[in-house]
Design an enzyme around this catalytic site. Structure first.
Site, mmCIF file in Angstrom:
data_model
loop_
_atom_site.group_PDB
_atom_site.id
_atom_site.type_symbol
_atom_site.label_atom_id
_atom_site.label_comp_id
_atom_site.label_asym_id
_atom_site.label_seq_id
_atom_site.Cartn_x
_atom_site.Cartn_y
_atom_site.Cartn_z
ATOM 1 N N GLU A 285 -7.927 -11.747 -17.405
ATOM 2 C CA GLU A 285 -7.259 -11.976 -16.117
ATOM 3 C C GLU A 285 -5.844 -11.373 -16.038
ATOM 4 O OE1 GLU A 285 -10.594 -14.351 -16.741
ATOM 5 O OE2 GLU A 285 -8.747 -14.446 -17.913
ATOM 6 N N ASP B 234 -16.242 -20.557 -16.746
ATOM 7 C CA ASP B 234 -16.435 -21.775 -17.532
ATOM 8 C C ASP B 234 -16.858 -22.956 -16.654
ATOM 9 O OD1 ASP B 234 -15.643 -20.233 -19.629
ATOM 10 O OD2 ASP B 234 -13.613 -21.021 -19.733
ATOM 11 N N ASP C 63 -13.763 -10.732 -22.189
ATOM 12 C CA ASP C 63 -13.381 -12.048 -21.686
ATOM 13 C C ASP C 63 -11.849 -12.122 -21.634
ATOM 14 O OD1 ASP C 63 -13.535 -14.669 -20.872
ATOM 15 O OD2 ASP C 63 -14.520 -15.418 -22.670
#
Length: 959
Positions: free
Chosen positions: A546, A618, A543
């Site tokens: 990015e 999300d 996770d």
């Protein structure tokens, strides 16, 4: 505690509180740039406006120098010259070498670089940076053969050469053709004499040339540069972006003549058929943005950037599909406009014009001429790789939340799944399992014996997934960080020091997984016996890759940070997350060399489909977020990333019991099926809503497990030809243009099932669109529907609207087990839905579901066909015999076909209403059948119970 430690603790707390407040907020748009705030996007949009304003008088400064053009061994190459005109009237030429490569795969590749950045050192250029433009996006995205097609033929006529026009025929049987025009610069791609893709149709090709920062900004202004602000530095959100290499932006317009609909360029929470971005009713005013960011509770129906970026766009119309891939890992914006129909040029159709703008790098664009959707997906997959065949357990249901708090919590949830008769395959742990957010550690007060916990799960063949992110807590004594720092394997600042920013642990460093040594270091952390003992049921979730940097610009890393190879972060931003997953996959492969790894990622780039699964990030527990899932999954899927899902129930907030139920019913058909929830959300495991909801959720999850043989077969196909699991209507009905804008339903894998999730609160019925004249059956009650158009379907809460398209044979396993792996020797059920001519076909792929031995031939691949001419259902092998194949078939020789259901058979033509003849291994016997006659719009159903045949050999049944 030292003063510095107190400051770190305070800042970490503040950051945590701000992010924890996200459930009551929408996306913070002010944190993220608009095109107007990104100087390179603003400049190139203004350049496009200038071209439009001048119309026919537009004379772009770029042209090919005819004296440089040559064709050799499948490559047309030469130099594009940019003529710069200073305010004094003086002109300067800047050279951009290009190659138009015709690949053996049938695709074409157009590459443009900047000569002065390549050939010799530039005086005064920063020594700490690579002088060249970044040209390695294809290195990460592309695994296919880039060998030029030496069979490509230049067919330029003498008259064309005099006019500086060049023609090359290439591709299968030379049906493809590229026509290159020197001035105005333009490249047209034809298939069978019709243009399908045009590069630089509007003359918007643009590349910032290198120039030293001037002392007087006004003197640098030339006719083609309307705006010089932001060329060497710019600020956003109070953070400065220094640009020591100067401006490097690139832009190119791409037209799809005669195509009104374009699709792809994930990730965006928007409709499947991409909207125009230059205003108008129902359209956007901003370009679609590709820039991987941590955008919690993202905005729906928006072109805003999200967690991943695949710069692939497909255009489809009746009779044709084409696509392009823009191989660039920097921030990218795409404008889309539709032209009015032009009968003289492309008939009565509209055309789609796109404008691609990237901050840095080279122009590197691939063109795929189809001619149909399946061909496009195969061409793209041959280039960037296909979805890796996942282990079977990865296709089951996954249970996750932030966070399961202890070993007791985990095992209680595990036991409750069994108590309520609900299958699942993996339970997930978010960041709270760690000691102080330090990855590869355990919070011993809550997880004192993680290996024993994993052993309990393993008894039911269940897996444990732990989260491992790329930010490494900066803390003395934390060995993972100390090794990272000592060996200089972290991302660096522009002055060569270790870059530190803030994320969940507080002050952190980020591993630089572009560095091969960093990958090796990462593999060391996962070694068996070092992390989670020697347990083999460990899976990983990557996770925040990015990367997410809480105190960075746009919640990410500063663009002037430095990666391996002395590349700035701006050059590789959209690729970073993929390199991190690549390192994790390699680590798991090293830990268990014979096992297929499973890794879930949030950030991705083209080619990430080779590495694992992805989810849409999300979302929130509202009907709008449920509604947007289907178009998002379709966009991912046609862009090569088939293994995709969304958080069932919504990550933020608390779904109503109705919404949760409908979301599970939809999620049962997501390629990746996981329930997940925020730390402040109420617990919502499937049994907590109570009846009737628990039973309905159980039914949906069990249906998923029933269909696993067909789902696994679909993934097998995706692993070699790229056809996605979630399929848009045009894949099966390519000539129906009325269906191109429909994105609230989809075909599911190899099953022929047409699924329409209920996404409206209180809905008890829906309308399903039939895209062709084939016969369709209600999957549950066999009601017949036929004829193009919308059909009314009753859909009370207990029903999932599913129609089965005639002509398909799907395979199920109807025994209820605790997990997917425990089903491996269960008998199979074949469901045959006959088409309007009375025929049907299907396939089944089986292997051991976990290891890599299928790559050596250890699998079973069967073809089923029902032929109306003789009313015989046959099973035949689709693979060459080998020792591995024989060994695997022997291991499953106890797997039988326990039931065959034939829907739509003309029962009046049966020889007997009591039995059918079965044949296998040179033996024949009669077996009983049960017949339900057709009545009240419901099809006939013939059920063969226990025909006493086995899946491993050829067999047939005579009806």
């Amino acid at each position: 505690m030292t003063a510095m430690a107190r400051k770190r603790t305070i800042l970490t707390t503040v950051v945590f509180i701000v992010l924890m407040a996200a459930p009551v907020l929408s996306a913070k748009k002010y944190l993220f740039k608009t095109c107007e705030q990104a100087s390179f996007c603003r400049r190139n949009r203004a350049y496009a406006d200038l071209a439009e304003d001048r119309g026919a008088a537009w004379d772009p400064p770029y042209a090919i120098d005819p004296s440089t053009v040559a064709f050799d061994a499948g490559v047309l190459h030469g130099t594009i010259v940019k003529i710069l005109t200073a305010s004094t009237g003086a002109t300067t030429n800047v050279e951009f070498p290009f190659q138009l490569v015709f690949l053996e795969s049938g695709s074409a590749r157009f590459v443009v670089d900047e000569k002065q950045r390549v050939e010799s050192p530039i005086p005064g250029f920063p020594e700490s940076l690579t002088q060249r433009r970044y040209n390695e996006a294809s290195k990460w995205a592309v695994t296919g053969d880039l060998t030029p097609d030496i069979g490509a033929v230049e067919s330029t006529t003498d008259d064309e050469r005099k006019s500086a026009v060049y023609r090359v025929r290439y591709g299968p049987d030379r049906h493809f053709e590229a026509i290159v025009q020197a001035k105005p610069l333009q490249i047209r791609f034809y298939r069978d004499g019709e243009p399908h893709v045009i590069l630089n149709d509007r003359g918007l090709f643009n590349m910032d040339q290198y120039r030293p920062k001037p002392t007087d900004m006004d003197e640098s202004k030339s006719e083609d540069e309307l705006d010089v602000n932001g060329l060497w530095e710019e600020n956003f959100g109070g953070k400065e972006d220094k640009k020591p290499k100067g401006p490097e932006s690139i832009a190119l317009d791409v037209t799809f003549p005669g195509y009104e609909h374009v699709f792809g360029i994930p990730e965006h929470a928007d409709q499947f058929s991409l909207r125009e971005t230059r205003g108008g009713d129902g359209n956007h005013d901003e370009p679609y943005r590709l820039f991987n960011v941590d955008i919690f509770e993202y905005e729906v129906n928006s072109p805003m950037a999200m967690y991943g970026a695949i710069p692939f766009m497909q255009a489809h119309k009746k009779g044709s599909s084409v696509a392009i891939f823009w191989a660039n890992g920097a921030e990218t914006w795409i404008d889309i406009t539709k032209t009015k129909p032009n009968p003289e040029a492309f008939g009565v159709r509209k055309s789609t014009q796109t404008h691609w703008i990237s901050e840095s790098g080279i122009i590197d664009v691939y063109i795929f001429l189809g001619p149909d959707p399946s061909s496009v997906y195969q061409q793209y997959g041959l280039l960037t790789g296909f979805t890796s065949l996942p282990p079977i357990y990865a296709l089951g249901y996954h249970q996750c939340r932030w966070n399961y708090n202890s070993e007791e919590d985990v095992l209680e949830v595990d036991a409750n799944f069994d108590s309520y008769g609900i299958p699942y395959d993996a339970i997930w742990l978010d960041i709270e399992y760690t000691d102080g957010k330090k990855y590869f550690t355990w919070l011993k007060s809550m997880f004192p014996t993680p290996e024993k916990m994993m052993q309990v799960l393993d008894k039911r063949k269940r897996k444990l997934v732990t989260i491992i992110d790329p930010h490494i807590k900066k803390e003395s004594g934390y060995k993972v960080y100390e090794g990272l720092s000592k060996n200089e394997l972290a991302v660096k600042t522009d002055n060569g020091e270790e870059f530190n920013g803030w994320c969940w642990p507080g002050e952190s460093a980020w591993i630089d997984t572009f560095n091969p040594k960093a990958v090796e270091y990462w593999k060391e952390q996962f070694k068996s016996g070092k992390y989670c003992g020697h347990e083999n049921n460990l899976l990983i979730w990557n996770d925040m890759n990015e990367p997410s940097v809480f105190n960075g610009p746009e919640v990410s890393a500063p663009r002037d940070t430095i990666h391996y190879g002395n590349w700035e972060h701006r050059d590789i931003h959209n690729i970073y997350g993929m390199t991190f997953v690549n390192a994790t996959v390699q680590a798991l492969q090293a830990r268990q060399p014979r096992q297929r790894p499973f890794v879930l990622t949030r950030s991705f780039f083209a080619g990430s489909q080779r590495l694992g699964a992805v989810w849409t990030g999300d979302n929130a527990a509202t009907w709008d977020y449920l509604r947007i899932v289907t178009p998002m999954l379709l966009s991912h899927s046609i862009a090569g990333f088939s293994f995709v899902g969304a958080d069932v129930g919504g990550f933020f907030g608390n779904p109503t019991s109705e919404l949760l139920t409908r979301w599970y019913q939809a999620g049962a058909f997501y390629p990746f099926f996981r329930g997940h929830a925020h730390i402040e959300s109420k617990r919502r495991e499937p049994w907590l809503p109570g009846e009737p909801y628990t039973s309905l959720i159980r039914t949906a999850i069990r249906m998923r497990y029933q269909l696993l043989p067909s789902i696994y077969t679909a993934f097998h196909r995706a692993s070699f030809d790229g056809v996605p699991i979630i399929r848009p209507l045009f894949l099966l009905a390519p000539d129906n243009e009325d269906a191109l804008g429909i994105d609230d339903q989809f075909f599911f894998g190899e099953t022929g099932l047409l699924v329409k999730p209920i996404v409206q609160e209180g809905a008890t019925s829906t309308e399903i669109y039939l895209p062709d004249e084939e016969i369709y059956y209600d999957y549950l009650d066999h009601t017949i529907y036929q004829g193009i158009g919308y059909k009314h379907i009753e859909a009370p809460l207990e029903k999932i609207p599913i129609l089965a398209r005639g002509g398909h044979i799907l395979v199920r396993r109807d025994r209820h087990r605790r997990s997917a792996t425990l089903m491996s020797h269960d008998p199979l059920t074949l469901v045959v839905h006959l088409d309007k001519t009375g025929n049907a076909a299907g396939v089944l792929y089986l292997d051991d579901g976990e290891t890599t031995s299928y790559g050596r031939g250890a699998y079973l691949y069967r073809f089923f066909i029902f032929n109306v001419q003789d009313n015989i259902l046959r099973s035949r092998s689709m693979q060459a015999s080998s020792a591995s194949n024989k060994s695997f078939e022997k291991s499953i020789d106890d797997v039988r076909i326990e039931k065959i259901i034939v829907v739509g058979l003309d029962t009046d033509k049966l020889k007997t209403n009591h039995a059918v003849e079965a044949f296998q291994d040179r033996k024949s016997w009669s077996t009983d059948i049960h017949i339900t006659k057709a009545a009240d719009r419901k099809a006939s159903v013939v059920t063969v119970r226990d025909p006493k045949i086995f899946v491993t050999g050829d067999w047939s049944i005579q009806f």
